[in-house]
Scaffold this active site. Structure first.
Site, PDB file in Angstrom:
ATOM      1  N   PHE A 219      -0.126  -0.883  -8.420  1.00 58.46           N
ATOM      2  CA  PHE A 219       0.486   0.332  -7.811  1.00 58.46           C
ATOM      3  C   PHE A 219       2.055   0.495  -8.350  1.00 58.46           C
ATOM      4  O   PHE A 219       2.339   1.628  -8.060  1.00 58.46           O
ATOM      5  CB  PHE A 219       0.418   0.147  -6.233  1.00 58.46           C
ATOM      6  CG  PHE A 219       1.394  -0.555  -5.831  1.00 58.46           C
ATOM      7  CD1 PHE A 219       2.453   0.072  -5.427  1.00 58.46           C
ATOM      8  CD2 PHE A 219       1.094  -1.947  -5.143  1.00 58.46           C
ATOM      9  CE1 PHE A 219       3.636  -0.838  -4.716  1.00 58.46           C
ATOM     10  CE2 PHE A 219       2.230  -2.608  -4.533  1.00 58.46           C
ATOM     11  CZ  PHE A 219       3.370  -2.190  -4.315  1.00 58.46           C
TER      12      PHE A 219
ATOM     13  N   LYS B 202      -8.703   1.978 -15.289  1.00 59.72           N
ATOM     14  CA  LYS B 202      -8.953   1.801 -13.811  1.00 59.72           C
ATOM     15  C   LYS B 202      -7.618   1.588 -12.933  1.00 59.72           C
ATOM     16  O   LYS B 202      -7.168   0.749 -12.818  1.00 59.72           O
ATOM     17  CB  LYS B 202      -9.907   0.729 -13.266  1.00 59.72           C
ATOM     18  CG  LYS B 202     -10.530   0.753 -11.946  1.00 59.72           C
ATOM     19  CD  LYS B 202      -9.763   0.900 -10.930  1.00 59.72           C
ATOM     20  CE  LYS B 202      -9.269  -0.240 -10.520  1.00 59.72           C
ATOM     21  NZ  LYS B 202      -8.109   0.100  -9.281  1.00 59.72           N
TER      22      LYS B 202
ATOM     23  N   GLU C  94      -5.691   2.272  -6.730  1.00 55.44           N
ATOM     24  CA  GLU C  94      -6.247   3.420  -5.861  1.00 55.44           C
ATOM     25  C   GLU C  94      -5.182   3.752  -5.028  1.00 55.44           C
ATOM     26  O   GLU C  94      -5.493   4.721  -4.120  1.00 55.44           O
ATOM     27  CB  GLU C  94      -7.528   2.874  -5.131  1.00 55.44           C
ATOM     28  CG  GLU C  94      -7.247   1.676  -4.193  1.00 55.44           C
ATOM     29  CD  GLU C  94      -7.120   0.278  -4.819  1.00 55.44           C
ATOM     30  OE1 GLU C  94      -6.786   0.076  -5.940  1.00 55.44           O
ATOM     31  OE2 GLU C  94      -7.792  -0.791  -4.179  1.00 55.44           O
ATOM     32  N   ARG C  95      -4.094   3.222  -5.014  1.00 65.34           N
ATOM     33  CA  ARG C  95      -2.890   3.665  -4.078  1.00 65.34           C
ATOM     34  C   ARG C  95      -2.143   4.793  -4.294  1.00 65.34           C
ATOM     35  O   ARG C  95      -2.016   5.699  -3.683  1.00 65.34           O
ATOM     36  CB  ARG C  95      -2.106   2.554  -3.731  1.00 65.34           C
ATOM     37  CG  ARG C  95      -2.705   1.471  -3.297  1.00 65.34           C
ATOM     38  CD  ARG C  95      -1.907   0.379  -2.203  1.00 65.34           C
ATOM     39  NE  ARG C  95      -2.685  -0.903  -2.162  1.00 65.34           N
ATOM     40  CZ  ARG C  95      -2.064  -1.834  -2.233  1.00 65.34           C
ATOM     41  NH1 ARG C  95      -0.572  -2.257  -2.804  1.00 65.34           N
ATOM     42  NH2 ARG C  95      -2.712  -3.179  -1.777  1.00 65.34           N
TER      43      ARG C  95
ATOM     44  N   SER D  43      -1.220  -8.539  -8.948  1.00 66.54           N
ATOM     45  CA  SER D  43      -0.924  -9.889  -8.315  1.00 66.54           C
ATOM     46  C   SER D  43      -1.584 -11.244  -8.880  1.00 66.54           C
ATOM     47  O   SER D  43      -2.640 -11.447  -9.514  1.00 66.54           O
ATOM     48  CB  SER D  43      -1.219  -9.827  -6.717  1.00 66.54           C
ATOM     49  OG  SER D  43      -2.684  -9.712  -6.756  1.00 66.54           O
TER      50      SER D  43
ATOM     51  N   CYS E 210       7.788  -6.083 -10.354  1.00 67.37           N
ATOM     52  CA  CYS E 210       7.330  -7.709 -10.986  1.00 67.37           C
ATOM     53  C   CYS E 210       8.540  -8.440 -11.420  1.00 67.37           C
ATOM     54  O   CYS E 210       8.512  -9.509 -11.585  1.00 67.37           O
ATOM     55  CB  CYS E 210       6.349  -7.732 -12.046  1.00 67.37           C
ATOM     56  SG  CYS E 210       6.578  -7.169 -13.404  1.00 67.37           S
TER      57      CYS E 210
ATOM     58  N   GLU F  30       5.705 -14.619  -3.024  1.00 64.79           N
ATOM     59  CA  GLU F  30       6.089 -13.238  -3.546  1.00 64.79           C
ATOM     60  C   GLU F  30       6.271 -12.050  -2.501  1.00 64.79           C
ATOM     61  O   GLU F  30       5.277 -11.852  -1.935  1.00 64.79           O
ATOM     62  CB  GLU F  30       5.220 -12.792  -4.815  1.00 64.79           C
ATOM     63  CG  GLU F  30       5.669 -11.391  -5.366  1.00 64.79           C
ATOM     64  CD  GLU F  30       4.807 -10.848  -6.383  1.00 64.79           C
ATOM     65  OE1 GLU F  30       3.787 -11.203  -6.366  1.00 64.79           O
ATOM     66  OE2 GLU F  30       5.380 -10.515  -7.417  1.00 64.79           O
TER      67      GLU F  30
HETATM   68  P1  NAD Z   1      -3.285  -6.115  -6.954  1.00 64.69           P
HETATM   69  O1  NAD Z   1      -3.343  -7.307  -7.693  1.00 64.69           O
HETATM   70  O2  NAD Z   1      -3.371  -5.920  -5.300  1.00 64.69           O
HETATM   71  O3  NAD Z   1      -3.950  -4.538  -7.714  1.00 64.69           O
HETATM   72  C1  NAD Z   1      -4.049  -4.732  -9.043  1.00 64.69           C
HETATM   73  C2  NAD Z   1      -5.295  -4.051  -9.535  1.00 64.69           C
HETATM   74  O4  NAD Z   1      -6.473  -5.017  -9.259  1.00 64.69           O
HETATM   75  C3  NAD Z   1      -5.798  -2.793  -8.772  1.00 64.69           C
HETATM   76  O5  NAD Z   1      -5.966  -1.819  -9.699  1.00 64.69           O
HETATM   77  C4  NAD Z   1      -6.555  -2.928  -7.624  1.00 64.69           C
HETATM   78  O6  NAD Z   1      -7.465  -2.081  -7.507  1.00 64.69           O
HETATM   79  C5  NAD Z   1      -7.170  -4.229  -8.401  1.00 64.69           C
HETATM   80  N1  NAD Z   1      -7.731  -5.210  -7.392  1.00 64.69           N
HETATM   81  C6  NAD Z   1      -7.168  -5.437  -5.967  1.00 64.69           C
HETATM   82  N2  NAD Z   1      -7.838  -6.414  -5.444  1.00 64.69           N
HETATM   83  C7  NAD Z   1      -8.994  -6.681  -6.040  1.00 64.69           C
HETATM   84  C8  NAD Z   1      -9.833  -7.555  -5.901  1.00 64.69           C
HETATM   85  N3  NAD Z   1     -10.262  -8.273  -4.960  1.00 64.69           N
HETATM   86  N4  NAD Z   1     -10.998  -7.717  -7.000  1.00 64.69           N
HETATM   87  C9  NAD Z   1     -10.783  -6.916  -8.310  1.00 64.69           C
HETATM   88  N5  NAD Z   1      -9.812  -6.113  -8.465  1.00 64.69           N
HETATM   89  C10 NAD Z   1      -8.970  -5.930  -7.276  1.00 64.69           C
HETATM   90  O7  NAD Z   1      -1.576  -5.602  -7.314  1.00 64.69           O
HETATM   91  P2  NAD Z   1      -0.817  -4.563  -6.484  1.00 64.69           P
HETATM   92  O8  NAD Z   1      -0.596  -4.608  -5.073  1.00 64.69           O
HETATM   93  O9  NAD Z   1      -1.415  -3.262  -6.916  1.00 64.69           O
HETATM   94  O10 NAD Z   1       0.560  -4.636  -7.466  1.00 64.69           O
HETATM   95  C11 NAD Z   1       1.735  -5.417  -6.982  1.00 64.69           C
HETATM   96  C12 NAD Z   1       1.363  -6.788  -7.798  1.00 64.69           C
HETATM   97  O11 NAD Z   1       1.256  -6.544  -9.124  1.00 64.69           O
HETATM   98  C13 NAD Z   1       2.810  -7.771  -7.695  1.00 64.69           C
HETATM   99  O12 NAD Z   1       2.219  -9.145  -7.494  1.00 64.69           O
HETATM  100  C14 NAD Z   1       3.384  -7.544  -8.866  1.00 64.69           C
HETATM  101  O13 NAD Z   1       4.207  -8.788  -9.217  1.00 64.69           O
HETATM  102  C15 NAD Z   1       2.230  -7.376 -10.006  1.00 64.69           C
HETATM  103  N6  NAD Z   1       2.652  -6.927 -11.040  1.00 64.69           N
HETATM  104  C16 NAD Z   1       3.008  -7.707 -12.207  1.00 64.69           C
HETATM  105  C17 NAD Z   1       3.390  -7.076 -13.376  1.00 64.69           C
HETATM  106  C18 NAD Z   1       3.487  -8.190 -14.730  1.00 64.69           C
HETATM  107  O14 NAD Z   1       3.890  -7.419 -15.772  1.00 64.69           O
HETATM  108  N7  NAD Z   1       3.471  -9.232 -14.618  1.00 64.69           N
HETATM  109  C19 NAD Z   1       3.694  -5.657 -13.452  1.00 64.69           C
HETATM  110  C20 NAD Z   1       3.616  -5.122 -12.324  1.00 64.69           C
HETATM  111  C21 NAD Z   1       3.225  -5.567 -11.045  1.00 64.69           C
END
Ligand code: NAD
Length: 495
Positions: free
Chosen positions: A149, A173, A176-177, A226, A281, A380
């Site tokens: 998101f 994909k 969704e937020r 994450s 991140c 985090e």
């Molecule tokens: P998230 O892991 O909750 O979601 C990321 C994606 O995974 C979304 O598209 C979501 O729909 C999907 N998802 C969520 N739960 C899932 C599940 N149980 N099974 C399968 N798919 C699932 O992350 P977020 O809250 O959207 O984003 C923030 C996180 O992303 C933070 O931890 C941040 O550090 C990380 N991030 C990392 C980078 C990087 O380059 N390393 C860049 C941006 C964000």
């Protein structure tokens, strides 16, 4: 209330699963729309569209692919304000942050415009008598991207431009937020002239992700999100023989040595810790103050925090906006309480800030005397909370970074070239800043952390992105002796 749908075959397609998720304006707390959540059959339709488009797309000339990529780049640039407005409306980040995100997205598209250079193969003439060998890189087929998101416009552009420029077709994909900005960018992609099926967008949650990971026709998956989900995506996708790159969370440290320019370090700490409400991140979440740097650093950060304007991201006066959801805001506030209960000194308490509406706002927090056993250090937080850990020596500071399970970014502030050079070698992280708090690589280098911040062996975008979205083919050729050719090549004959 707006309804956000899928984009398949260059057409908007209404969701049929019966499942939706609410979209909020985080600055007001009001629901502004619903996004469709795909079922497995809707994902299958998107993958089928991408598969049908693949063969023809992979044979489109590099010249044409480049022209289309330039057209896409220009459409994003022309519509940058609209993309940024959608980011602010659903993510909450302030307009200047949103504009910066769009600029970084464009940088990645521009890199893909150079695909003619990136896809040049290599050729060995006369490897043996009459034998030439050459290597080319071929696209993989249908590839998928799953994005978080916090950078809904930029992160998809870490993936889509390079993948399609290399001749793949794509299923995105988004989170969704806040799905409106990536959907709008995908519509501009279609408007640029890319054929139907080259980029499809399925909106969804875990159900869509799981179907993409299981689908036989999806050859590679790029994930950013994450750490627990990154690990899950990496393990599940690779178990079904897909190529997977999965970037995870972070806990980025910024070391401040006693000789550092404290004003520069404090300015950097404030922008890197609280910019985008800490939902980056590459945000700095730990300042490691070495020796005498600690007291002046904490004072200088505190002074700057008091001047920060927090408010609706759409208001040009705002320097920091709200968090993404009410639940996340409460979770971040819970970490501040846990830090205080564990013995950290609360220098500035974000929970004290008052806001006159129902948005998901939280003030900025500075915790001092944090120790590595506290949850504010181990977890985090992904919010506007900066922890200061005090250590006696540079070595203790470098060891903290080495002992941390994450390894996305790390920075040092110093005037000493020797110390900076030593840190370049010691820093146990994939991206390192010297007097630069957020060392996000430019689009022609590649982005990725180490340890629990990334799973898989290629980082994302730039040259490693091209590598990830292609596989090598090596051709070895031999032709009969030209003297025996039926074509008259001008060789002397015996007659
Ligand atoms: P998230 O892991 O909750 O979601 C990321 C994606 O995974 C979304 O598209 C979501 O729909 C999907 N998802 C969520 N739960 C899932 C599940 N149980 N099974 C399968 N798919 C699932 O992350 P977020 O809250 O959207 O984003 C923030 C996180 O992303 C933070 O931890 C941040 O550090 C990380 N991030 C990392 C980078 C990087 O380059 N390393 C860049 C941006 C964000």
């Amino acid at each position: 209330m707006k309804q956000i749908q899928h984009l398949i075959d260059n057409e908007s397609v209404a969701g049929t699963s019966g499942r939706t998720s609410p979209i909020f304006n985080p600055a007001t707390g009001e629901q502004t729309g619903n996004v469709a959540l795909a079922s497995a059959s809707e994902v299958d339709a998107a993958v089928a569209s991408a598969k049908a488009a693949f063969t023809e797309w992979s044979e489109v000339s590099i010249a044409r692919r480049t022209k289309l990529m330039f057209a896409f780049r220009n459409l994003i640039a022309d519509n940058a304000d609209e993309v940024a407005a959608r980011l602010t409306a659903e993510h909450g980040k302030v307009t200047s942050d949103a504009a910066g995100e769009v600029a970084r997205a464009i940088e990645n598209i521009e890199f893909a415009c150079g695909v003619s250079e990136h896809l040049k193969g290599s050729h060995s003439e006369s490897a043996s008598t009459g034998v030439d060998v050459y290597s080319v890189r071929r696209p993989l087929g249908v590839v998928a991207g799953i994005t978080p998101f916090n950078f809904p416009a930029m992160v998809p552009m870490w993936m889509v431009p390079n993948a399609v420029a290399c001749g793949n077709t794509f299923v995105l994909k988004p989170s969704e937020r806040d799905p409106s900005a990536p959907l709008f960018m995908a519509e501009l992609f279609c408007e640029a002239g890319f054929p139907p099926g080259v980029l499809n967008v399925v909106q969804g949650d875990k159900a869509a992700v799981d179907r993409l990971l299981a689908h036989r026709d999806v050859k590679a998956v790029s994930f950013v999100g994450s750490t627990p989900i990154a690990k899950y995506v990496y393990e599940t996708g690779s178990a079904s023989q897909k190529r997977v790159q999965a970037l995870g969370g972070a806990k980025n440290h910024m070391i401040v040595l006693p000789d550092a320019d404290i004003d520069m370090a404090a300015d950097s700490a404030v922008s890197a810790a609280y910019g985008s409400a800490g939902e980056r991140c590459m945000a700095v979440s730990v300042a490691v103050a070495v020796g005498d740097a600690a007291d002046p650093l904490v004072d200088a950060i505190k002074v700057r925090m008091e001047k920060l304007t927090i408010g609706d991201g759409a208001d040009p006066a705002s320097e920091m906006g709200p968090l993404i959801t009410r639940e996340h805001r409460d979770r971040v506030a819970g970490y501040v309480a846990a830090g205080e209960a564990a013995g950290a000194s609360v220098v500035v308490d974000g929970r004290d800030a008052e806001f006159d509406n129902d948005g998901f706002f939280l003030g900025v927090t500075l915790l001092d005397h944090v120790t590595p056993d506290m949850t504010v250090y181990t977890d985090e937080i992904f919010g506007p909370v900066l922890s200061v850990v005090r250590v006696g020596t540079y070595r203790e500071a470098a060891d903290l970074i080495a002992d941390n399970p994450w390894g996305n970014g790390a920075a040092i502030f110093t005037r000493d070239g020797g110390a900076a050079r030593q840190f370049q070698q010691d820093a146990d992280a994939g991206m390192v800043g010297i007097n630069v708090p957020i060392p996000v690589p430019v689009g022609y280098h590649s982005f990725g952390g180490w340890k629990d911040s990334a799973f898989g062996d290629t980082t994302i975008y730039g040259p490693e992105g091209i590598h990830f979205y292609t596989r090598p083919k090596v051709l070895t050729t031999r032709w009969p002796d030209p003297a025996g050719s039926s074509v008259n090549l001008g060789f002397p004959t015996n007659e």
